[in-house]
Design an enzyme around this catalytic site. Structure first.
Site, PDB file in Angstrom:
ATOM      1  N   TYR A 116     -75.046  52.070  63.930  1.00  0.00           N
ATOM      2  CA  TYR A 116     -74.692  50.764  63.359  1.00  0.00           C
ATOM      3  C   TYR A 116     -75.904  49.990  62.981  1.00  0.00           C
ATOM      4  O   TYR A 116     -76.401  49.543  62.091  1.00  0.00           O
ATOM      5  CB  TYR A 116     -73.915  49.953  64.334  1.00  0.00           C
ATOM      6  N   SER A 170     -77.619  42.307  60.492  1.00  0.00           N
ATOM      7  CA  SER A 170     -77.493  42.073  62.009  1.00  0.00           C
ATOM      8  C   SER A 170     -78.426  41.977  62.912  1.00  0.00           C
ATOM      9  O   SER A 170     -79.562  42.776  62.740  1.00  0.00           O
ATOM     10  CB  SER A 170     -76.138  42.868  62.673  1.00  0.00           C
ATOM     11  N   GLY A 219     -66.334  43.979  51.037  1.00  0.00           N
ATOM     12  CA  GLY A 219     -65.839  43.755  52.222  1.00  0.00           C
ATOM     13  C   GLY A 219     -65.310  42.419  52.494  1.00  0.00           C
ATOM     14  O   GLY A 219     -65.483  41.749  53.539  1.00  0.00           O
ATOM     15  N   ALA A 220     -64.419  42.161  51.249  1.00  0.00           N
ATOM     16  CA  ALA A 220     -63.949  40.724  51.198  1.00  0.00           C
ATOM     17  C   ALA A 220     -62.481  40.533  51.647  1.00  0.00           C
ATOM     18  O   ALA A 220     -61.977  39.386  51.388  1.00  0.00           O
ATOM     19  CB  ALA A 220     -64.205  40.370  49.643  1.00  0.00           C
ATOM     20  N   ASN A 221     -61.769  41.450  52.233  1.00  0.00           N
ATOM     21  CA  ASN A 221     -60.347  41.141  52.592  1.00  0.00           C
ATOM     22  C   ASN A 221     -60.198  40.697  53.847  1.00  0.00           C
ATOM     23  O   ASN A 221     -59.249  40.192  54.297  1.00  0.00           O
ATOM     24  CB  ASN A 221     -59.669  42.587  52.440  1.00  0.00           C
ATOM     25  N   GLY A 242     -62.632  38.683  57.796  1.00  0.00           N
ATOM     26  CA  GLY A 242     -63.807  38.378  58.356  1.00  0.00           C
ATOM     27  C   GLY A 242     -64.784  37.443  57.512  1.00  0.00           C
ATOM     28  O   GLY A 242     -64.148  36.568  56.829  1.00  0.00           O
ATOM     29  N   ILE A 243     -65.888  37.492  57.621  1.00  0.00           N
ATOM     30  CA  ILE A 243     -66.822  36.425  56.968  1.00  0.00           C
ATOM     31  C   ILE A 243     -66.670  36.858  55.438  1.00  0.00           C
ATOM     32  O   ILE A 243     -67.124  35.780  54.558  1.00  0.00           O
ATOM     33  CB  ILE A 243     -68.249  36.765  57.713  1.00  0.00           C
ATOM     34  N   GLY A 244     -66.823  38.027  55.069  1.00  0.00           N
ATOM     35  CA  GLY A 244     -66.336  38.308  53.450  1.00  0.00           C
ATOM     36  C   GLY A 244     -65.418  37.512  52.933  1.00  0.00           C
ATOM     37  O   GLY A 244     -65.502  37.068  51.736  1.00  0.00           O
TER      38      GLY A 244
END
Ligand SMILES: NC(=O)c1ccc[n+]([C@@H]2O[C@H](COP(=O)([O-])OP(=O)(O)OC[C@H]3O[C@@H](n4cnc5c(N)ncnc54)[C@H](OP(=O)(O)O)[C@@H]3O)[C@@H](O)[C@H]2O)c1
Length: 289
Positions: A173, A148, A16-18, A20-22
């Site tokens: 979630y 979370s 999930g690196a594209n 936000g926090i990633g």
């Protein structure tokens, strides 16, 4: 900003690196000199992120691998490729995740949030463990799960992991995020005696694109929470700290759940027994892959 030593010579895999926090954490690892593998599902978004990180960090050892975490077959292929390219992986950041407005069953027969946020990261970690243990022969290796505080209101139902009954966006979630912290804890127990440290964390309520995904519930929640949200930099601080700091608290994270670099409150139902049972059940589900 987290104080870390140079990460030169270390391999970091961030899912999930594209965005936000990633994205922010991956860029920081690159700035510190690591070889960074960005795992993304969308080639265009992933390529843009990779170019951005290379330009901003001046580190060209950044590459892109594609996988859709709603598919265990796709994640299994990703793991095979990573093992081929990287016999040693120092740090795995299981960060990809999201919410889904409605209950969508994947072609493999799982509820999408369950497989994308939990089961795929579990499969990836299990398959990459030989490379993580290889790194741990010479130095500390780490596995970090982005969980979370959403987990606090979402008790586990091990007989209905795919939420056949009473699906709700936030329930699906929250449960998946509970699974992240339970698996981090159980993994640490199982890795006792190795040089691998696992942990999970809550980033805070962060201004990222996650709120615009996941349908009306996520969007409304995003609008209500917007004034109280933190920016991505503070939202990534505990993430980067757990994945790269040499401070004792992060080196001895011991499978625990963190917020603002401190051990944080977990739900009463996040028991060792729930963690152990979830592990066993998850192992059965990923066995064909
Ligand atoms: N923002 C918050 O307030 C908050 C709070 C607590 C926990 N978190 C957690 O933080 C993590 C990162 O989220 P974020 O806030 O930084 O939001 P984000 O910018 O939307 O990042 C989520 C990342 O996960 C990827 N992803 C989602 N589903 C995927 C799938 N099926 N296969 C592959 N990649 C997938 C997204 O890819 P695409 O761009 O292609 O969708 C994106 O790269 C998530 O695990 C989230 O649950 C966030």
């Amino acid at each position: 900003m987290v104080e870390s030593e140079s990460l030169s010579g270390k391999v970091y895999v961030v899912t999930g690196a594209n965005s936000g926090i990633g994205f922010f954490a991956a860029r920081r690892f690159a700035e510190l000199g690591a070889t960074v593998v960005l795992v993304c599902r969308n080639e265009q978004k992933g390529s843009l992120a990779m170019q951005d990180i290379i330009e901003q960090s001046g580190n060209s050892n950044v590459s892109l691998c594609l996988a859709d975490f709603s598919s265990l077959a796709s994640v299994s292929k990703l793991a095979d490729k990573l093992l081929q390219d990287f016999p040693k992986i120092d740090v795995l950041c299981n960060n990809a995740g999201g919410a889904n407005a409605t209950r969508i069953e994947t072609v493999e027969g799982f509820e999408t949030t369950f497989v994308s946020n939990h089961l795929s990261g579990f499969l990836l970690t299990k398959k990459l463990m030989p490379a993580i243990l290889e790194a741990a022969k010479t130095d500390l290796a780490r596995v970090v799960f982005t969980s979370s505080d959403g987990h606090l209101n979402s008790a586990l139902d091990l007989d209905d992991l795919s939420l056949q009954k009473n699906y709700g966006t936030l329930k699906a979630y929250g449960r998946s995020k509970l699974m992240n912290l339970l698996i981090a804890r159980e993994m640490q127990t199982r890795l006792a005696g190795t040089n691998v440290v696992t942990s999970s964390f809550h980033p805070g309520v962060v201004r990222t694109s996650i709120w615009s995904k996941g349908g009306a519930v996520a969007r409304i929640l995003g609008m209500v929470m917007y004034p109280f949200m933190v920016n991505i930099e503070p939202g990534s601080d505990t993430f980067i700290w757990l994945a790269s700091s040499l401070e004792q608290g992060s080196i001895h994270a011991d499978g625990n759940y963190f917020f603002k670099r401190k051990r944080a409150k977990i739900a009463d139902f996040a028991t060792d027994e729930a963690a152990s049972r979830l592990w066993q059940k998850s192992e059965e589900l990923i066995a064909p892959y």
